[in-house]
Scaffold this motif. Structure first.
Motif, PDB file in Angstrom:
ATOM      1  N   ARG A 107       0.776  -1.185  -0.057  1.00  0.00           N
ATOM      2  CA  ARG A 107       0.048  -0.027   0.003  1.00  0.00           C
ATOM      3  C   ARG A 107       0.787   1.318  -0.081  1.00  0.00           C
ATOM      4  O   ARG A 107       0.608   2.281  -0.778  1.00  0.00           O
ATOM      5  N   GLU A 138      -8.894  -1.068  -2.977  1.00  0.00           N
ATOM      6  CA  GLU A 138      -7.775  -0.221  -2.355  1.00  0.00           C
ATOM      7  C   GLU A 138      -6.808   0.194  -3.210  1.00  0.00           C
ATOM      8  O   GLU A 138      -6.277   1.437  -3.257  1.00  0.00           O
ATOM      9  N   GLU A 141      -8.515   3.136  -5.161  1.00  0.00           N
ATOM     10  CA  GLU A 141      -8.615   4.148  -4.404  1.00  0.00           C
ATOM     11  C   GLU A 141      -7.180   4.898  -4.445  1.00  0.00           C
ATOM     12  O   GLU A 141      -7.227   6.169  -4.465  1.00  0.00           O
TER      13      GLU A 141
END
Length: 197
Positions: A107, A138, A141
């Motif tokens: 991430r 995710e 996003e």
């Protein structure tokens, strides 16, 4: 004694005196030559001894310098080997991290490396199989925050960890191995500072 005998006796005496003087002079000169030769031999001997001492000292200094250089080279090689081993261990720790830790790192990497355009993201077969639920969302996003979009490729890449971004046919290799290789010098310097400063 007759006059002739006297004369002969005088000539012989004079010849003996002359021979004695010549002999005495020759012995004196021979002594001077011996003394001069002795001084010369002593001086030559001293010169040779000093030259030998200087050569021995020079050889000792070169030997010490060579030993010191070899020691530094061996020490440097040992340090480089230790640093390389530590970096390799860090790499393996990263790719073998538990799923939470691993995808938390992914991430952070996505936040840093995604571009403000449409692209595709590729993972290894292992990562595609263990990807957490909702991770694809995710990814989208995070890409959106950076002004772009990313589609998850179902085609696995032959990488051991990390990902590959593809924008307009141009690939950005964000695999862990590529990251380690691109920052090898910087990482080596950091490890060196920690271990040897």
């Amino acid at each position: 004694m007759t006059g002739l005998e006297k004369m002969q006796s005088q000539i012989l005496d004079e010849a003996r005196r002359s021979a004695d003087e010549i002999l005495e002079q020759a012995e004196k000169e021979a002594g001077e030559i011996r003394e001069e030769a002795g001084k010369s031999a002593q001086a030559e001997s001293s010169r040779i001894l000093e030259k030998s001492r200087a050569e021995v000292k020079n050889i000792q200094e070169r030997t010490l310098s060579s030993c010191a250089l070899q020691r530094r080279q061996i020490l440097l090689e040992a340090k480089q080997e230790i640093i390389a081993r530590i970096l390799e261990n860090a790499y393996h720790t990263l790719i073998e991290a538990d799923e939470d830790t691993y995808f938390r790192i992914i991430r952070k990497m996505l936040e840093k490396y995604t571009a403000g355009q449409a692209g595709e993201i590729c993972f290894s077969e292992r990562d595609l199989g263990r990807m957490p639920e909702g991770f694809e969302k995710e990814i989208q996003e995070i890409a959106g925050k950076n002004g772009g979009t990313l589609v998850l490729s179902k085609e696995p890449r032959k990488i051991s960890g990390g990902f590959v971004l593809v924008y307009g046919g141009i690939e950005e290799n964000c695999s862990f191995r590529a990251m380690f290789n691109s920052r090898k010098d910087e990482l080596s310097d950091e490890v060196h500072k920690i271990l040897f400063s």
